[in-house]
Design a protein around this motif. Structure first.
Motif, PDB file in Angstrom:
ATOM      1  N   VAL A 108      18.030   3.111  -1.958  1.00 40.98           N
ATOM      2  CA  VAL A 108      16.781   3.309  -2.686  1.00 40.98           C
ATOM      3  C   VAL A 108      16.944   4.452  -3.683  1.00 40.98           C
ATOM      4  CG1 VAL A 108      14.323   3.835  -2.476  1.00 40.98           C
ATOM      5  CG2 VAL A 108      15.460   2.442  -0.722  1.00 40.98           C
ATOM      6  N   ALA A 109      17.567   5.525  -3.245  1.00 39.58           N
ATOM      7  CA  ALA A 109      17.782   6.675  -4.133  1.00 39.58           C
ATOM      8  C   ALA A 109      18.644   6.292  -5.329  1.00 39.58           C
ATOM      9  CB  ALA A 109      18.423   7.818  -3.349  1.00 39.58           C
ATOM     10  N   ALA A 110      19.707   5.530  -5.084  1.00 38.56           N
ATOM     11  CA  ALA A 110      20.586   5.119  -6.182  1.00 38.56           C
ATOM     12  C   ALA A 110      19.829   4.260  -7.195  1.00 38.56           C
ATOM     13  CB  ALA A 110      21.783   4.360  -5.624  1.00 38.56           C
ATOM     14  N   ALA A 111      18.928   3.410  -6.700  1.00 32.91           N
ATOM     15  CA  ALA A 111      18.135   2.571  -7.593  1.00 32.91           C
ATOM     16  C   ALA A 111      17.094   3.374  -8.346  1.00 32.91           C
ATOM     17  CB  ALA A 111      17.459   1.457  -6.793  1.00 32.91           C
ATOM     18  N   SER A 112      16.910   4.622  -7.955  1.00 31.46           N
ATOM     19  CA  SER A 112      15.903   5.489  -8.566  1.00 31.46           C
ATOM     20  C   SER A 112      16.525   6.645  -9.333  1.00 31.46           C
ATOM     21  CB  SER A 112      14.966   6.039  -7.479  1.00 31.46           C
ATOM     22  OG  SER A 112      14.456   4.996  -6.684  1.00 31.46           O
ATOM     23  N   GLY A 113      17.833   6.662  -9.433  1.00 24.55           N
ATOM     24  CA  GLY A 113      18.503   7.729 -10.163  1.00 24.55           C
ATOM     25  C   GLY A 113      18.400   9.080  -9.509  1.00 24.55           C
ATOM     26  N   THR A 114      18.299   9.107  -8.175  1.00 23.19           N
ATOM     27  CA  THR A 114      18.199  10.382  -7.471  1.00 23.19           C
ATOM     28  C   THR A 114      19.040  10.334  -6.203  1.00 23.19           C
ATOM     29  OG1 THR A 114      16.642  12.038  -6.619  1.00 23.19           O
ATOM     30  CG2 THR A 114      16.067   9.731  -6.238  1.00 23.19           C
ATOM     31  N   ALA A 171      15.574  -8.752   3.808  1.00 23.41           N
ATOM     32  CA  ALA A 171      15.874  -8.059   2.560  1.00 23.41           C
ATOM     33  C   ALA A 171      15.094  -8.645   1.388  1.00 23.41           C
ATOM     34  CB  ALA A 171      17.367  -8.126   2.270  1.00 23.41           C
ATOM     35  N   SER A 172      14.593  -7.759   0.558  1.00 29.81           N
ATOM     36  CA  SER A 172      13.941  -8.147  -0.684  1.00 29.81           C
ATOM     37  C   SER A 172      14.059  -6.975  -1.654  1.00 29.81           C
ATOM     38  CB  SER A 172      12.481  -8.538  -0.445  1.00 29.81           C
ATOM     39  OG  SER A 172      11.942  -9.102  -1.625  1.00 29.81           O
ATOM     40  N   GLY A 173      13.271  -7.039  -2.737  1.00 26.10           N
ATOM     41  CA  GLY A 173      13.382  -5.993  -3.733  1.00 26.10           C
ATOM     42  C   GLY A 173      12.092  -5.740  -4.482  1.00 26.10           C
ATOM     43  N   LEU A 174      12.028  -4.595  -5.109  1.00 23.10           N
ATOM     44  CA  LEU A 174      10.881  -4.169  -5.901  1.00 23.10           C
ATOM     45  C   LEU A 174      10.786  -4.999  -7.173  1.00 23.10           C
ATOM     46  CD1 LEU A 174       8.863  -1.624  -5.950  1.00 23.10           C
ATOM     47  CD2 LEU A 174      10.509  -0.650  -7.555  1.00 23.10           C
ATOM     48  N   VAL A 175       9.552  -5.278  -7.622  1.00 27.68           N
ATOM     49  CA  VAL A 175       9.335  -5.889  -8.930  1.00 27.68           C
ATOM     50  C   VAL A 175       8.260  -5.093  -9.661  1.00 27.68           C
ATOM     51  CG1 VAL A 175      10.077  -8.221  -8.332  1.00 27.68           C
ATOM     52  CG2 VAL A 175       7.710  -7.586  -7.947  1.00 27.68           C
ATOM     53  N   GLY A 176       8.520  -4.784 -10.917  1.00 29.84           N
ATOM     54  CA  GLY A 176       7.548  -4.063 -11.725  1.00 29.84           C
ATOM     55  C   GLY A 176       7.550  -2.567 -11.481  1.00 29.84           C
ATOM     56  N   ARG A 177       6.711  -1.897 -12.232  1.00 28.30           N
ATOM     57  CA  ARG A 177       6.635  -0.436 -12.164  1.00 28.30           C
ATOM     58  C   ARG A 177       5.781   0.009 -10.977  1.00 28.30           C
ATOM     59  NH1 ARG A 177       5.632   2.024 -17.711  1.00 28.30           N
ATOM     60  NH2 ARG A 177       7.913   1.992 -17.726  1.00 28.30           N
ATOM     61  N   ALA A 192       0.827  -1.216   0.000  1.00 23.81           N
ATOM     62  CA  ALA A 192       0.000   0.000   0.000  1.00 23.81           C
ATOM     63  C   ALA A 192       0.859   1.264   0.000  1.00 23.81           C
ATOM     64  CB  ALA A 192      -0.933   0.006   1.203  1.00 23.81           C
ATOM     65  N   CYS A 193       1.645   1.417  -1.048  1.00 18.17           N
ATOM     66  CA  CYS A 193       2.478   2.622  -1.225  1.00 18.17           C
ATOM     67  C   CYS A 193       2.728   2.802  -2.706  1.00 18.17           C
ATOM     68  CB  CYS A 193       3.804   2.476  -0.480  1.00 18.17           C
ATOM     69  SG  CYS A 193       4.900   3.904  -0.650  1.00 18.17           S
ATOM     70  N   GLY A 194       2.648   4.048  -3.171  1.00 18.58           N
ATOM     71  CA  GLY A 194       2.908   4.325  -4.570  1.00 18.58           C
ATOM     72  C   GLY A 194       3.523   5.694  -4.753  1.00 18.58           C
ATOM     73  N   TYR A 195       3.577   6.122  -5.990  1.00 19.40           N
ATOM     74  CA  TYR A 195       4.245   7.401  -6.231  1.00 19.40           C
ATOM     75  C   TYR A 195       3.447   8.576  -5.689  1.00 19.40           C
ATOM     76  CZ  TYR A 195       1.441   7.646 -10.610  1.00 19.40           C
ATOM     77  OH  TYR A 195       0.431   7.667 -11.540  1.00 19.40           O
ATOM     78  N   ALA A 196       2.138   8.424  -5.480  1.00 17.76           N
ATOM     79  CA  ALA A 196       1.367   9.501  -4.858  1.00 17.76           C
ATOM     80  C   ALA A 196       1.695   9.653  -3.374  1.00 17.76           C
ATOM     81  CB  ALA A 196      -0.133   9.257  -5.026  1.00 17.76           C
ATOM     82  N   ASP A 197       2.375   8.672  -2.808  1.00 19.26           N
ATOM     83  CA  ASP A 197       2.843   8.760  -1.421  1.00 19.26           C
ATOM     84  C   ASP A 197       4.261   9.305  -1.324  1.00 19.26           C
ATOM     85  OD1 ASP A 197       0.534   7.422  -0.106  1.00 19.26           O
ATOM     86  OD2 ASP A 197       1.167   5.762  -1.407  1.00 19.26           O
ATOM     87  N   GLY A 198       4.922   9.432  -2.472  1.00 19.55           N
ATOM     88  CA  GLY A 198       6.282   9.935  -2.482  1.00 19.55           C
ATOM     89  C   GLY A 198       7.337   8.906  -2.818  1.00 19.55           C
ATOM     90  N   TYR A 199       6.923   7.636  -3.021  1.00 20.02           N
ATOM     91  CA  TYR A 199       7.907   6.643  -3.442  1.00 20.02           C
ATOM     92  C   TYR A 199       8.191   6.877  -4.928  1.00 20.02           C
ATOM     93  CZ  TYR A 199      10.533   2.343  -3.667  1.00 20.02           C
ATOM     94  OH  TYR A 199      11.563   1.441  -3.812  1.00 20.02           O
ATOM     95  N   PRO A 200       9.451   6.875  -5.346  1.00 20.03           N
ATOM     96  CA  PRO A 200       9.771   7.283  -6.725  1.00 20.03           C
ATOM     97  C   PRO A 200       9.264   6.301  -7.776  1.00 20.03           C
ATOM     98  CG  PRO A 200      11.723   6.459  -5.599  1.00 20.03           C
ATOM     99  CD  PRO A 200      10.662   6.586  -4.553  1.00 20.03           C
ATOM    100  N   ARG A 201       8.492   6.783  -8.718  1.00 22.92           N
ATOM    101  CA  ARG A 201       7.972   5.944  -9.797  1.00 22.92           C
ATOM    102  C   ARG A 201       9.094   5.325 -10.612  1.00 22.92           C
ATOM    103  NH1 ARG A 201       6.759   6.494 -15.247  1.00 22.92           N
ATOM    104  NH2 ARG A 201       4.938   5.290 -15.974  1.00 22.92           N
ATOM    105  N   ILE A 202      10.211   6.016 -10.678  1.00 23.46           N
ATOM    106  CA  ILE A 202      11.306   5.573 -11.534  1.00 23.46           C
ATOM    107  C   ILE A 202      12.165   4.499 -10.894  1.00 23.46           C
ATOM    108  CG2 ILE A 202      13.043   7.246 -10.768  1.00 23.46           C
ATOM    109  CD1 ILE A 202      13.730   7.673 -13.753  1.00 23.46           C
ATOM    110  N   ALA A 203      11.878   4.118  -9.664  1.00 25.09           N
ATOM    111  CA  ALA A 203      12.675   3.089  -8.992  1.00 25.09           C
ATOM    112  C   ALA A 203      12.712   1.815  -9.835  1.00 25.09           C
ATOM    113  CB  ALA A 203      12.084   2.788  -7.619  1.00 25.09           C
TER     114      ALA A 203
END
Length: 357
Positions: free
Chosen positions: A332-338, A292-298, A269-280
């Protein structure tokens, strides 16, 4: 609100980080930088947490400075960009708020002032950042004009480094700034977070720690823990659904992730409208119930997906740390280009905030 997402702020960690920075600094004084709502951590909570430690506070806009004064903060406060009009210059005097002076227009605003006490001013030099400030050759005339005004009391000369956090370093800017600073006879403020940790020759009279107070490293090659800091912000949300994938199944908009083997994924229950970077990107670090785990998909507006294949105990209701102690915000920032600064400042108001300590 029942949506299972929250932003937690650990105020004792901010205190720890200030003390750690103090131990690394040779500056006579440290002004905690609390602009942008204390990098998303809450300006009032942060200032109160540091009230017995910080020698002063530095921020951007006078509204926040007045809020601190009205909340009982008595330490010096400095506006890093100074006044934005003549009325603000007048208010600075009324509330005992200092400010950078970087232009002739600001000097003209000060000259119009009618306050009973002068405004404390910090003369800002442009030593190479080329955003704000007088060039070194312009500084003597600007200082003389300031010192001629009864409406101003100039105490400090300041600059800001563009590359204190990388291999280029500060030598070029420091060589332009230091002679002018010495000739001025004013207190010196130049060191930001990176300079306080790597460039002791710049520490001077007033250091200005920012990102390090909130537990993140200013350096690309490290995270906060590597330099003795504790993360003060944790963004987390719960898993609200679980899906099982077969080879060839895709996840989310645009089929950016396609499974090449059977998988379990959790919908969070978190998305880019919450501030998590869409580009991650796929694999951006998260921690599921501390593992530890990781993001999958957009990332979508209100949801994102994480890999649960190696976490059979995880399911609906499991807490996913998007960044925090187990998922460093720098990674997280590095994985998002920021950078971590942007993530901290971008958490949306709709996310419930909880301050601890």
């Amino acid at each position: 609100m029942t949506r299972p997402i929250r932003l937690e702020i650990d105020l004792p960690s901010i205190r720890h980080n200030f003390k750690t920075t103090r131990s690394r600094s040779q500056a006579r004084h440290l002004f905690a930088v609390v602009k942008a709502d204390a990098y998303g951590h809450g300006v009032l909570d942060t200032a109160k947490a540091l009230a017995d430690l910080a020698d002063g506070f530095a921020l951007l806009n006078i509204e926040d400075a007045v809020r601190l004064r009205e909340a009982g903060i008595t330490q010096p406060i400095a506006l890093l960009e100074g006044p934005f009009d003549a009325a603000e210059a007048e208010a600075m005097a009324a509330y005992r708020i200092a400010g950078a002076i970087h232009s002739q227009q600001q000097i003209a605003w000060l000259a119009k002032g009618s306050a009973k006490q002068p405004v404390e001013t910090w003369l800002k030099l442009n030593s190479g950042m080329n955003r704000l400030g007088f060039r070194p050759e312009e500084a003597p005339e600007a200082l003389a004009r300031l010192q001629s005004l009864p409406q101003a009391k100039t105490t400090t000369i300041m600059t800001h480094f563009a590359t204190a956090d990388d291999d280029y370093g500060v030598a070029e800017q420091w060589s332009r700034f230091a002679p002018v600073a010495a000739a001025s006879g004013l207190a010196v403020s130049a060191a930001n977070s990176a300079a306080l940790f790597r460039h002791p020759q710049t520490h001077g009279d007033v250091g200005r720690p920012g990102i390090v107070l909130y537990g993140a490293s200013p350096f690309e090659d490290s995270v906060g823990a590597d330099i003795g800091l504790k993360p003060a912000m944790a963004l987390s949300a719960d898993i609200i659904a679980v899906q099982r994938l077969q080879p060839g199944d895709a996840v989310g908009y645009g089929r950016r992730f396609v499974a090449d083997q059977p998988m379990r994924i959790g919908i969070v229950a978190c998305g880019y409208a919450d501030g998590y970077p869409r580009i991650a990107g796929n694999g951006a670090p998260v921690a599921v119930d501390g593992q530890a785990s990781g993001l999958v998909g957009r990332v979508s507006m209100d949801m994102l997906a994480v890999d649960l294949s190696h976490l059979p105990q995880a399911g609906v209701g499991s807490r996913v740390e998007l960044w925090g102690p187990n998922a460093p915000i720098e990674r997280v920032a590095a994985a998002s280009g920021t950078i971590s600064y942007e993530l901290m400042c971008a958490v949306a108001p709709r996310v419930p905030r909880i301050a601890h300590g």
